[in-house]
Design an enzyme around this catalytic site. Structure first.
Site, PDB file in Angstrom:
ATOM      1  N   SER A 161      11.257   0.233  13.826  1.00 55.90           N
ATOM      2  CA  SER A 161      12.299   0.376  13.315  1.00 55.90           C
ATOM      3  C   SER A 161      12.430   1.858  12.559  1.00 55.90           C
ATOM      4  O   SER A 161      11.395   2.328  12.260  1.00 55.90           O
ATOM      5  CB  SER A 161      12.672  -0.281  11.941  1.00 55.90           C
ATOM      6  N   TYR A 175       9.158  -5.393   4.440  1.00 57.92           N
ATOM      7  CA  TYR A 175       9.598  -5.524   5.986  1.00 57.92           C
ATOM      8  C   TYR A 175       9.366  -4.026   6.561  1.00 57.92           C
ATOM      9  O   TYR A 175       8.523  -4.003   7.668  1.00 57.92           O
ATOM     10  CB  TYR A 175      11.080  -5.496   5.783  1.00 57.92           C
ATOM     11  N   LYS A 178       6.251  -2.958   9.739  1.00 57.52           N
ATOM     12  CA  LYS A 178       6.542  -2.330  11.071  1.00 57.52           C
ATOM     13  C   LYS A 178       5.437  -1.052  11.262  1.00 57.52           C
ATOM     14  O   LYS A 178       5.167  -0.778  12.292  1.00 57.52           O
ATOM     15  CB  LYS A 178       7.807  -1.675  10.908  1.00 57.52           C
TER      16      LYS A 178
END
Ligand code: WQD
Length: 345
Positions: A128, A153, A157
């Site tokens: 992302s 989050y 990644k």
């Protein structure tokens, strides 16, 4: 040659399901594993209605390595993996960090651990633009600095990319292509599949279409006092089908040993920054439907502006996000209307 088999983890999810459609359309055999924590089995029916082919489906959790071992035994000859299986709500990750680190990292570690013994040639990892944080300069290239993650989050990644790098540097006999998405939006033109978040949507487009449908009273625009032309945040909204097609190209590239390095990283965006208020206007003009909205305070953790320089993916993958934003937003609206027709929402 028999159709090559690809494992799609999280394949009943939003991007996973659209990618499964494009893989089937490209002639691959698709095996989906999903724990249905944020999607439903009906998506398999939707994929079949679109393609005429029903993918194999295993309801299971990729954090359990024995579940994956059984899957590889049941479906031999998996040549590639696309790993979508992850929790992905920024706000939730702040409240539930252990769930996010365990789910997102254990899933990846289990897959990497099983690939060599099962002859898997490559893994596409769903990353992302969050890894860039608040960029100093836009557009963002793959060489733009990785900033300290602003959420668990985003950190999962970043850590996942590091795990893949370390495992391959240690001599793992497979490749990886890491795809850094900007903001995936829209739905399949058939309106058979689309974004269907559980509960109150966190992301802009599902909240916007639910407001347009009257399910939500009004859309809150989280701040209009940013340093942008109209004061609202800017993002790079990329059509989900265009995004899915990039995954098919990436799989082919790895299976053909065409990758220029064991790990390749690509930004997947349109290259165009669009503000929240511009997006609302585009939706209204594309659909003729008004979106009641109000300006509220900023949302904590929001990035002011981020959009991609997609030229590396354009040039090396021969891929480009083609769909105009107006068409993408119309597809999101068609999907919302289909959900109403089916009595789902
Ligand atoms: C977009 C813009 C909000 C809702 C996150 C993750 C990213 C990816 C996509 C998983 C922002 C504004 C939103 C609303 C609003 N996640 N907004 N009112 O935060 O850019 O990205 O989701 O793959 O990794 O970071 O997406 O859709 O939440 O917000 O004004 O009700 O819309 O402020 O500017 P975001 P988003």
């Amino acid at each position: 040659m028999a159709a090559e088999r690809i494992l799609v983890t999280g394949g009943t999810g939003y991007i996973g399901s659209h990618t499964a459609v494009e893989l089937i359309n490209a002639g691959y055999q698709v095996v989906i594993i999903d724990n249905l924590s944020n999607s439903s089995r009906d998506v398999i029916d939707g994929i079949e209605r679109i393609t005429g082919v029903r993918p194999d489906f295993v309801e299971g959790d990729c954090t359990d390595i024995d579940t994956l071992r059984r899957l590889f035994a049941e479906y031999p000859g998996i040549k590639g993996i696309i790993n979508f299986a992850a929790s992905k709500a920024v706000g939730e990750s702040v409240k539930k960090p252990i769930l996010y680190y365990r789910n997102n990292l254990d899933t990846l570690l289990n897959l990497l651990d099983l690939m060599a013994d099962n002859g898997v040639k490559g893994i596409v990892f769903s990353s992302s633009c969050t890894v860039y944080g608040e960029p100093d300069v836009n557009p963002v290239t793959e060489q733009s600095p990785i900033k300290k993650a602003t959420s668990p989050y985003g950190n999962t990644k970043q850590i996942s990319e590091e795990i893949i790098t370390d495992v391959i540097a240690a001599g793992a006999p497979f490749k990886s292509i890491i795809l850094r998405y900007f903001n995936p939006v829209g739905a399949h033109p058939s309106a058979e599949i689309g974004e269907l978040p559980n509960g109150v949507p966190q992301n802009l487009i599902p909240y916007l279409t639910q407001t347009a449908m009257g399910i939500r009273e009004k859309l809150s625009v989280f701040g209009d006092d940013y340093n942008t032309p109209d004061g609202s945040c800017i993002r790079d909204y990329i059509n989900v089908v265009d995004l899915a097609k990039a995954h098919v190209i990436a799989v082919r590239r790895m299976l053909d040993d065409a990758s220029e390095a064991p790990i390749e990283i690509f930004n997947l965006g349109t290259g165009k920054g669009v503000s929240v208020l511009e997006l609302i206007n585009t939706f209204e003009s594309a659909t003729g439907v008004k979106v009641p909205h109000v300006i509220t305070g900023r949302r904590e953790g929001d990035i002011e502006k981020v959009w991609a320089d997609p030229s590396y993916a354009n040039n090396v993958l021969g891929w480009k996000a083609e769909t105009p934003l107006a068409d993408t937003l119309a597809s999101a609206w068609n999907w919302q209307k289909r959900l109403r027709e089916r009595g789902i929402m």
